[in-house]
Design an enzyme around this catalytic site. Structure first.
Site, PDB file in Angstrom:
ATOM      1  CE  LYS A 116      -4.323  -1.865   1.545  1.00 43.47           C
ATOM      2  NZ  LYS A 116      -5.418  -1.877   2.489  1.00 43.47           N
ATOM      3  CE  LYS A 199      -8.414  -9.572  -2.226  1.00 46.30           C
ATOM      4  NZ  LYS A 199      -7.912  -9.370  -0.878  1.00 46.30           N
ATOM      5  CE  LYS A 202     -14.356  -3.843  -0.521  1.00 48.99           C
ATOM      6  NZ  LYS A 202     -14.799  -4.585   0.623  1.00 48.99           N
TER       7      LYS A 202
HETATM    8  P1  AMP Z   1     -11.287  -6.721   1.976  1.00 50.86           P
HETATM    9  O1  AMP Z   1     -12.385  -6.511   1.008  1.00 50.86           O
HETATM   10  O2  AMP Z   1      -9.959  -6.858   1.289  1.00 50.86           O
HETATM   11  O3  AMP Z   1     -11.312  -5.773   3.122  1.00 50.86           O
HETATM   12  O4  AMP Z   1     -11.517  -8.166   2.617  1.00 50.86           O
HETATM   13  C1  AMP Z   1     -12.523  -8.515   3.533  1.00 50.86           C
HETATM   14  C2  AMP Z   1     -12.484 -10.033   3.745  1.00 50.86           C
HETATM   15  O5  AMP Z   1     -12.856 -10.721   2.533  1.00 50.86           O
HETATM   16  C3  AMP Z   1     -11.099 -10.585   4.126  1.00 50.86           C
HETATM   17  O6  AMP Z   1     -11.246 -11.640   5.065  1.00 50.86           O
HETATM   18  C4  AMP Z   1     -10.551 -11.103   2.822  1.00 50.86           C
HETATM   19  O7  AMP Z   1      -9.617 -12.146   3.013  1.00 50.86           O
HETATM   20  C5  AMP Z   1     -11.811 -11.605   2.104  1.00 50.86           C
HETATM   21  N1  AMP Z   1     -11.684 -11.461   0.633  1.00 50.86           N
HETATM   22  C6  AMP Z   1     -11.612 -10.304  -0.065  1.00 50.86           C
HETATM   23  N2  AMP Z   1     -11.525 -10.531  -1.399  1.00 50.86           N
HETATM   24  C7  AMP Z   1     -11.522 -11.878  -1.550  1.00 50.86           C
HETATM   25  C8  AMP Z   1     -11.439 -12.744  -2.691  1.00 50.86           C
HETATM   26  N3  AMP Z   1     -11.358 -12.287  -3.938  1.00 50.86           N
HETATM   27  N4  AMP Z   1     -11.476 -14.084  -2.464  1.00 50.86           N
HETATM   28  C9  AMP Z   1     -11.585 -14.576  -1.193  1.00 50.86           C
HETATM   29  N5  AMP Z   1     -11.647 -13.815  -0.095  1.00 50.86           N
HETATM   30  C10 AMP Z   1     -11.625 -12.478  -0.251  1.00 50.86           C
END
Ligand code: AMP
Ligand code: TRP
Length: 336
Positions: A116, A199, A202
């Site tokens: 980041k 990955k 959003k």
């Molecule tokens: P974030 O949106 O990065 O804040 O992630 C929130 C939660 O969702 C965390 O536990 C991440 O590990 C999980 N997560 C986010 N994107 C993915 C993805 N593409 N596949 C699996 N888990 C995800």
């Protein structure tokens, strides 16, 4: 029947806008399942969200909407605790105490921080660096035993464990050492529909690359139909050589409860167009009742506020007990 003792479980998610099926499969789906056998505390990590500049009205709305969405996804606020991180200042207090025991080197070595900060050379705020200390405070306040997280958060959890251990060694046994819990679902990372080696996120500029939990049926099917795959016209799981098809199989499996092997059998000899449409239909069908429940809940502002008030109270009781002990052990004068 013999029942194993319930374990204290804590997890949190940031209210940073649309929630994708990646978040759902990697995190939220597990929360709903894990609360059957554990003593669960779930937080909306709005304090973590401000390491990226937020528009106040949108942050407020996203936080409230996420409560409705988590409830719609099956988080049970009667048995589990659901609360908003910023509503309990204990988190910030413990963060300060822990940050005095945390080395700068530990924070600057974190992969997420390195990624980041490399992207934000000019506006690299201190919060990006101290973010894992706040996360450690979240976890340790509740004497948490297990923390379900995606693989990307494992390093942060390691820090929480190290800080707990350091505190316990310096003063005396105070914090439970948390263990990461990475389920088979969590390992099944969901990839972008457009670039299936990246990955699903959003924040991707191309909205065709992700499906959100609130996408309409037609959108979901369109996004699946347009998913990037390969040209050998055979449906089987192979992340290395068939990333797109494998990703769709993982998604199909998560939303139907069928194993990957079962799905492979089902789609033997089926054309890609047909397969993609079936995946889209399955996702839409699974999400329809969640969306309906979400719409009801999100309209009931009073109910959401009641849930949060109750969550804050229950979480606060537990957190306060830990914090009181910590203040005493550190040596802050509390009067006779
Ligand atoms: P974030 O949106 O990065 O804040 O992630 C929130 C939660 O969702 C965390 O536990 C991440 O590990 C999980 N997560 C986010 N994107 C993915 C993805 N593409 N596949 C699996 N888990 C995800
Ligand atoms: N940092 C986590 C994420 O971005 C969210 C989070 C905050 C969290 N505090 C936590 C996760 C405590 C587990 C435990 O996904």
């Amino acid at each position: 029947m013999h029942q194993t003792a319930q374990k204290r479980l804590f997890s949190a998610i940031q209210p940073s806008g649309a929630i994708t099926i990646g978040n759902y499969i990697g995190a939220i789906q597990n929360w709903a399942a894990l609360q059957q056998q554990n003593d669960c505390i779930f937080a909306i990590a709005d304090l973590h969200a401000i390491t990226v500049q937020q528009v106040p009205e949108i942050l407020r709305k996203n936080s409230r909407d996420l409560v409705a969405l988590l409830l719609a996804c099956g988080v049970d606020c009667k048995n589990s605790i659901l609360f908003l991180q910023s509503q309990l200042s204990y988190h910030i207090e413990l963060m300060w105490l822990l940050s005095s025991m945390c080395y700068i080197g530990e924070l600057s070595r974190m992969t997420q921080f390195k990624d980041k900060s490399a992207k934000k050379e000019e506006n690299c705020n201190a919060g990006l660096m101290t973010y894992p200390v706040l996360m450690a405070a979240d976890i340790l306040l509740y004497q948490t035993e297990i923390v379900p997280v995606g693989a990307d958060q494992k390093q942060h959890l390691e820090l929480a464990r190290n800080l707990a251990l350091r505190f316990n060694n310096r003063y005396s046994q105070t914090f439970t050492l948390p263990e990461p819990y990475i389920t088979s679902n969590g390992q099944a990372k969901i990839f972008s529909l457009q670039e299936p080696t990246k990955k699903m996120s959003k924040s991707d500029v191309n909205s065709l690359s992700y499906i959100t939990l609130l996408d309409k049926k037609e959108e979901i099917i369109k996004k699946c139909k347009r998913a990037v795959t390969d040209s050998d016209n055979q449906i089987y799981f192979d992340c290395q050589n068939k990333a797109g098809i494998s990703n769709l199989l993982t998604i199909y499996s998560a939303f139907t409860g069928k194993s990957i092997a079962e799905a492979e059998m089902q789609f033997k000899g089926v054309g890609y167009a047909n397969f993609k449409e079936t995946v889209g239909e399955a996702v839409a069908k699974y999400l329809a009742p969640i969306q309906e429940r979400y719409r009801e809940l999100v309209a009931d502002k009073r109910y959401i506020d009641t849930v949060l008030r109750d969550g804050r109270e229950r979480a606060g009781d537990i957190a306060y007990k830990t914090l009181r002990k910590v203040y005493k052990k550190i040596g802050f004068y509390r009067g006779e």
